[in-house]
Motif scaffolding. Structure first.
Motif, PDB file in Angstrom:
ATOM      1  N   TRP A  23      26.343   1.764 -27.979  1.00  0.00           N
ATOM      2  CA  TRP A  23      25.265   2.115 -27.443  1.00  0.00           C
ATOM      3  C   TRP A  23      24.456   2.721 -28.821  1.00  0.00           C
ATOM      4  CZ3 TRP A  23      24.366   6.878 -26.874  1.00  0.00           C
ATOM      5  CH2 TRP A  23      22.822   7.338 -26.429  1.00  0.00           C
ATOM      6  N   VAL A  24      26.008   3.306 -29.032  1.00  0.00           N
ATOM      7  CA  VAL A  24      25.410   4.815 -30.419  1.00  0.00           C
ATOM      8  C   VAL A  24      24.897   3.628 -31.694  1.00  0.00           C
ATOM      9  CG1 VAL A  24      27.133   6.009 -31.850  1.00  0.00           C
ATOM     10  CG2 VAL A  24      27.552   5.982 -29.373  1.00  0.00           C
ATOM     11  N   SER A  25      26.093   1.935 -31.731  1.00  0.00           N
ATOM     12  CA  SER A  25      25.391   1.778 -32.956  1.00  0.00           C
ATOM     13  C   SER A  25      23.915   1.114 -32.949  1.00  0.00           C
ATOM     14  CB  SER A  25      26.472   0.682 -32.735  1.00  0.00           C
ATOM     15  OG  SER A  25      26.296  -0.339 -33.989  1.00  0.00           O
ATOM     16  N   PHE A  26      23.544   0.663 -31.997  1.00  0.00           N
ATOM     17  CA  PHE A  26      22.513   0.223 -31.228  1.00  0.00           C
ATOM     18  C   PHE A  26      20.874   1.832 -31.744  1.00  0.00           C
ATOM     19  CE2 PHE A  26      24.340  -3.263 -29.490  1.00  0.00           C
ATOM     20  CZ  PHE A  26      23.932  -4.474 -30.230  1.00  0.00           C
ATOM     21  N   THR A  66      23.645   9.546 -35.183  1.00  0.00           N
ATOM     22  CA  THR A  66      24.479  10.532 -36.219  1.00  0.00           C
ATOM     23  C   THR A  66      26.201  10.023 -35.619  1.00  0.00           C
ATOM     24  OG1 THR A  66      24.213  12.920 -34.505  1.00  0.00           O
ATOM     25  CG2 THR A  66      23.267  12.379 -36.603  1.00  0.00           C
ATOM     26  N   PHE A  67      26.413  10.652 -34.389  1.00  0.00           N
ATOM     27  CA  PHE A  67      27.764  10.549 -34.799  1.00  0.00           C
ATOM     28  C   PHE A  67      28.297   9.527 -34.945  1.00  0.00           C
ATOM     29  CE2 PHE A  67      26.384  10.939 -30.563  1.00  0.00           C
ATOM     30  CZ  PHE A  67      27.590   9.927 -29.734  1.00  0.00           C
ATOM     31  N   LEU A  68      28.077   8.153 -35.196  1.00  0.00           N
ATOM     32  CA  LEU A  68      28.082   6.339 -35.616  1.00  0.00           C
ATOM     33  C   LEU A  68      29.749   6.702 -35.835  1.00  0.00           C
ATOM     34  CD1 LEU A  68      26.726   3.877 -35.420  1.00  0.00           C
ATOM     35  CD2 LEU A  68      25.967   4.015 -37.086  1.00  0.00           C
TER      36      LEU A  68
END
Length: 164
Positions: free
Chosen positions: A102-105, A109-111
């Protein structure tokens, strides 16, 4: 194929998926490729699903194996406890991986942080996965037990030679 055979076939998968996921995630971090990191997250998620299959087949397998001569119930219990912990860790790893996807898509910022956390957690899960695999192997493979005095084959051999 009975429950023991099925359990033996699927029980290695969570460990293998964790190892492969670690390799892919490290590759993604080094190459700075989001596509490769996403692949690792999917691998970890699939590994969590295979953990469900291993756990659900374990009970039926136990019912069959505990009736085999020479099987020590304490080895089964030790393996069962290790497997429960490892399964919980793989479920958490799968959850972290879904967050990572989810963070990647979303390009939040905290990727990189979620990738590092997932990787470190994967190493922890792998450690306990190895413990689970070892305790499972010790149920039937007396030659890998750390205490040779608990090895049924060694005890039988000793008894036979004492009678000669």
């Amino acid at each position: 194929m009975n429950e023991v055979h099925f359990h033996l076939a699927v029980t290695h998968l969570p460990i293998i998926f964790t190892i492969v996921g670690i390799i892919v995630l490290v590759t993604g971090l080094i190459s700075k490729s989001e596509a490769v990191k996403r692949t690792a997250y999917l691998i970890f998620s699939i590994g969590a699903l295979t953990s469900i299959a291993a756990m659900t087949s374990g009970e039926g397998s136990e019912d069959i194996v505990e009736n085999i001569d020479g099987i020590n119930e304490s080895f089964i219990e030790t393996h069962e406890e290790a497997a429960e912990l490892f399964s919980i860790l793989t479920y958490i790893l799968g959850g972290l991986s879904l967050i990572g996807l989810w963070v990647s898509f979303k390009q939040i910022t905290f990727l990189k942080t979620i990738s590092i956390i997932t990787l470190l957690f994967a190493f922890v899960a792998l450690f306990f996965g190895i413990q689970t695999g070892t305790t499972g192997g010790e149920i039937r493979h007396t030659e890998i037990r750390s205490d040779p005095n608990n090895a049924t084959l060694n005890n039988n051999y000793r008894e036979e030679n004492e009678n000669d």
